[in-house]
Each structure stands twice: as structure tokens, then as C-alpha cells.
Design an enzyme around this catalytic site. Structure first.
Site, PDB file in Angstrom:
ATOM      1  CG  HIS A   1     -53.838   8.337 -31.314  1.00 53.70           C
ATOM      2  ND1 HIS A   1     -52.838   8.597 -31.582  1.00 53.70           N
ATOM      3  CD2 HIS A   1     -54.606   7.631 -32.338  1.00 53.70           C
ATOM      4  CE1 HIS A   1     -53.176   7.522 -33.355  1.00 53.70           C
ATOM      5  NE2 HIS A   1     -54.133   7.022 -32.780  1.00 53.70           N
TER       6      HIS A   1
ATOM      7  CE1 TYR B   1     -50.434   6.084 -36.283  1.00 51.91           C
ATOM      8  CE2 TYR B   1     -51.078   5.060 -37.721  1.00 51.91           C
ATOM      9  CZ  TYR B   1     -51.763   5.504 -36.726  1.00 51.91           C
ATOM     10  OH  TYR B   1     -52.471   5.960 -36.245  1.00 51.91           O
TER      11      TYR B   1
ATOM     12  CB  THR C   1     -49.015   9.536 -35.626  1.00 55.89           C
ATOM     13  OG1 THR C   1     -50.320  10.674 -36.799  1.00 55.89           O
ATOM     14  CG2 THR C   1     -49.870   9.543 -34.808  1.00 55.89           C
TER      15      THR C   1
ATOM     16  CE  LYS D   1     -53.653  13.552 -35.623  1.00 53.11           C
ATOM     17  NZ  LYS D   1     -53.613  11.911 -34.856  1.00 53.11           N
TER      18      LYS D   1
ATOM     19  CE1 TYR E   1     -60.380   0.835 -35.162  1.00 51.29           C
ATOM     20  CE2 TYR E   1     -61.212   2.060 -37.231  1.00 51.29           C
ATOM     21  CZ  TYR E   1     -60.813   1.672 -36.323  1.00 51.29           C
ATOM     22  OH  TYR E   1     -59.196   1.785 -37.117  1.00 51.29           O
TER      23      TYR E   1
ATOM     24  CB  THR F   1     -58.456  14.970 -28.835  1.00 52.59           C
ATOM     25  OG1 THR F   1     -57.341  14.960 -29.479  1.00 52.59           O
ATOM     26  CG2 THR F   1     -59.120  14.387 -27.800  1.00 52.59           C
TER      27      THR F   1
ATOM     28  CB  SER G   1     -54.449   6.715 -41.666  1.00 55.14           C
ATOM     29  OG  SER G   1     -54.331   6.430 -40.816  1.00 55.14           O
TER      30      SER G   1
END
Length: 409
Positions: free
Chosen positions: A304, A164, A190, A280, A58, A336, A140
Site C-alpha cells: 500500500h 474497499y 484492496t 491488491k 498526504y 510501491t 479508487s
């Protein structure tokens, strides 16, 4: 010429004594593990041994064929530094400012979902490590610790909240209000998740949230007993921002996230949020200009972590153009593919105010909880300092395009 004979003798005890280095035994198993890690790759190897496969994948995996992630890492391998000589680098200053606040390094600990799956202390451990290191940490929407609890856990830390947009705008608004009241100074929207990317490792592993007890997971208990013991003896795993959920992450994204979000929603959010606003998931220069025109204080050039669109633009390649387009009006960040302190130095030289790191500290978290996160940050800092010294750069704020360039593919 005749060969000269080497005179040999048996070593004497007094000759051997200076060579003998006996370390006292380390009774702390976590400390022993972490002291053997000298790179983020070492922490990744420890994390892989200590975590169930579905959990490791994950974190480690990306979307579809994972091309985006590979390209992002390869881009950092194509950086060529340009060192200067005879510069005083006896001491190096890695400190900088990020959105008006101080940071000990040009690093932000990126938002990651379901962090208590990696280690039972989850976001709390990360927040404490970030506070001790004087670095911002973004919680998050998909986190497993409530915004209020995280703020209380690290009261002196600098907290960002990643959002989100949900189909239920009232629920989104409530989260934003809670973050404001809890003292979070930056909101990170995001925008690259209208739907979930196809994360095939998760599909093959049958990953659900919370983890399901199947024949496979029961067999996995024997290989990772401490992970399962922590899972089963601490508070149940759940998303702190949701009342309940049982299923896959992809199903959750499809159920909750809004694929119809448009520019007007950013304006709506700007009107609600009094602090810094960062967008983002920017992958085009025109989009960077557009969100800054709408009031964003910062943009994150990001695909992402390669977890959404495969074959997406490579953030480091796009970074200089975005910085040139909006860098005088907003702060530009990148994520990333970052696995070393040298990568962070390269990102800063190529136009980023700071780099968002995610997997790097998650490997540390899986390897050793809060101490593992601290170890990951110590590794990145040591690598960044060494890179700057070898470049002949005394202050991180002095890094610019004269110090690094990206070689063509």
C-alpha cells in the site's frame, strides 16, 4: 622544455553567432514549469513548492516511521542489470498486454484517494492523460469523481475500479454494479486495510477532509494562493462514493471499512463481478496462491505504498517468489517505491506483468494538472526506453530474470 605560448584573440561576431541560443519566451507558466522537470524527483520538487504542506505530505508520506517506503525504494536501488551488446535496439517496443488488453507500457495508473485535493481536476485529468497514453487507470473507492463521470470524461480509456469492502455490503455491491454498468473491465479489491495505518504526517498536519479553515490553513493561503483559489471556486471536495464525510481519513476508514472480511467475501465478489478481478495488497506467497485458487485473475504484490503496516515485506523482494508460485495461472503486478522508468523495467524483468504507479503521477498532477500527469508518463517512458536500449532488449515482452537481479542488502 620551453612553455609554448597560446595565441589569443578577441572573438569575432561570426564566431559567437553559432554559440548563441535564444529561446522564445514561454508565456504558458505551466509549460515552463514542466519543461524544467527531467525526472519524477524534479516533478516532486515542483509539487512541493506549489502545494500546501498537508496536501503534499498526504501524497508523499507513509505510515509511522516510513520504513516500508524507504525499504521499497532502496530495493530498486539494489537492482543490478545485465546488459548484452551488439543487439539491434534502434527502435524499442514498450507495448504489452495487461489482462487481455493492450497497454503502451507495462504501467497501470494506481488508484489514489481524494485526488481532487492534489489538483482541482483530480481524477478527470488523470483519466484523460491515461487515455492519451493508452494505459489503464484504476479509480479508487475513495476517489472524488463518480464512476460514471470518469467513464464519460475518457470514453476511449481503459477503466479499472478499486474497491474497499465496506461494513455495509449492500453499498459495496451497489458500487460494483455501477462500475459494471459504466463499462469498467477490471475490479481491484484492496485487502490490506482492515484498519487504517498511522500516517503521522497527516496527524501532525491536522489533515481533514474536506480541509478545515484554521489559523494554519489561513496562513497557508498566502503561500499557495492558486491552490486555495481553485479549492474555493470549484465544486466542493467530497468522496464521490459517500454521501458526506467530515473528518480524518483514518476516522473514515474505521467508520466504513470492514476488518472482518475473510476469504468467503472474495468468493462473494467473484460471483458478482463478470470482468477481471485483481486482489491488491498481497504480501505472502501463500496468500497469493489462496486468492488465485478463489478465482482472482491477478494479484498486486503491494504494501500500500508503505502507508499501512510499517516494516511490511518489500514488494520487489517478494515479487519473484509470487510470480513463480502463481504466474502461470494469474497475472502478477507490483507497486510501491517506483520512481523511474528503469524501476519499471526491473519490475518486469523480475516477474511483474506491469507496475502500478501512484505517487509518480500525483507529483505531476500537483505540478501541472493533466499536462503534469502526461509529463510524468513521458519521463517514465523515456527512461524505460533508454534502459532497454542500454540493456540490449528490443521488446518489453522479452525482459526476464536474465536481465536483472536483486543484490542482497
Amino acid at each position: 622544455m620551453p612553455t609554448r605560448r597560446v595565441r589569443r584573440q578577441l572573438p569575432r561576431p561570426r564566431d559567437l553567432a553559432p554559440l548563441v541560443r535564444v529561446r522564445p519566451p514561454r508565456l504558458d507558466a505551466t509549460r515552463r514549469r514542466l519543461e524544467s522537470a527531467f525526472t519524477i524527483a524534479d516533478l516532486r520538487a515542483i509539487a512541493r513548492r506549489r502545494s500546501p504542506r498537508a496536501v503534499f505530505d498526504y501524497v508523499d508520506g507513509a505510515a509511522e516511521q516510513e520504513i516500508s517506503l524507504r525499504r521499497a525504494r532502496e530495493a530498486y536501488a539494489r537492482v543490478e542489470f545485465s546488459p548484452r551488446i551488439l543487439r539491434d535496439v534502434g527502435s524499442v517496443d514498450t507495448a504489452t498486454t495487461v489482462l487481455g488488453g493492450s497497454a503502451a507500457m507495462p504501467i497501470v495508473l494506481a488508484p489514489t484517494g481524494f485526488t481532487r485535493m492534489m489538483h482541482h481536476e483530480g481524477e478527470r485529468a488523470v483519466a484523460r492523460a491515461a487515455e492519451a497514453a493508452s494505459l489503464p487507470y484504476a479509480l479508487s473507492t475513495m476517489g472524488t469523481t463518480a464512476v460514471e463521470d470518469l467513464a464519460a470524461e475518457a470514453p476511449l480509456g481503459r477503466h479499472w475500479f478499486q474497491l474497499y469492502l465496506w461494513k455495509d455490503r449492500d453499498a459495496s455491491s451497489d458500487l460494483v454494479d455501477r462500475a459494471r454498468k459504466a463499462g469498467y473491465d477490471t475490479l481491484v479489491l484492496t485487502v490490506d486495510t482492515p484498519v487504517s495505518g498511522a500516517r503521522l504526517r497527516d496527524s501532525h498536519n491536522g489533515l481533514t477532509i474536506p480541509p478545515s479553515l484554521t489559523l494554519g490553513t489561513l496562513a497557508d493561503m498566502a503561500r499557495h494562493p492558486s491552490w486555495w483559489a481553485n479549492l474555493l471556486t470549484t465544486e466542493p471536495l467530497s468522496f464521490a462514493s459517500l454521501s458526506s464525510w467530515s473528518g480524518t481519513v483514518a476516522d473514515l476508514v474505521g467508520h466504513m471499512f470492514d476488518p472482518t472480511a475473510v476469504a468467503a467475501d472474495l468468493t462473494w465478489l467473484r460471483d458478482q463481478w463478470p470482468g477481471h478481478l485483481v486482489v491488491k495488497g498481497v504480501q505472502h506467497v501463500d496468500d497469493a496462491r489462496a486468492v488465485v485458487d478463489l478465482g482472482a485473475d491477478g494479484v498486486v504484490v503491494s504494501n500500500h505504498g508503505g502507508r499501512q503496516l510499517d516494516r511490511a515485506p518489500t514488494p520487489l523482494e517478494l515479487l519473484p517468489d509470487v510470480a513463480a508460485a502463481v504466474g502461470e495461472r494469474a497475472e502478477v503486478f507490483v507497486d510501491t517505491g517506483i520512481t523511474t522508468g528503469a524501476d519499471i523495467v526491473a519490475a518486469r524483468a523480475l516477474g511483474a506483468r506491469a507496475a502500478l504507479v501512484g505517487r509518480a503521477y500525483l507529483y505531476g498532477l500537483m505540478a501541472g494538472g493533466e499536462a503534469g500527469v502526461t509529463r510524468s508518463l513521458d519521463i517514465l517512458r523515456a527512461e524505460a526506453v533508454r534502459t532497454m536500449q542500454l540493456l540490449g532488449v528490443e521488446r518489453v515482452d522479452d525482459l526476464d530474470a536474465s536481465h536483472a537481479r536483486l543484490l542482497p542488502r
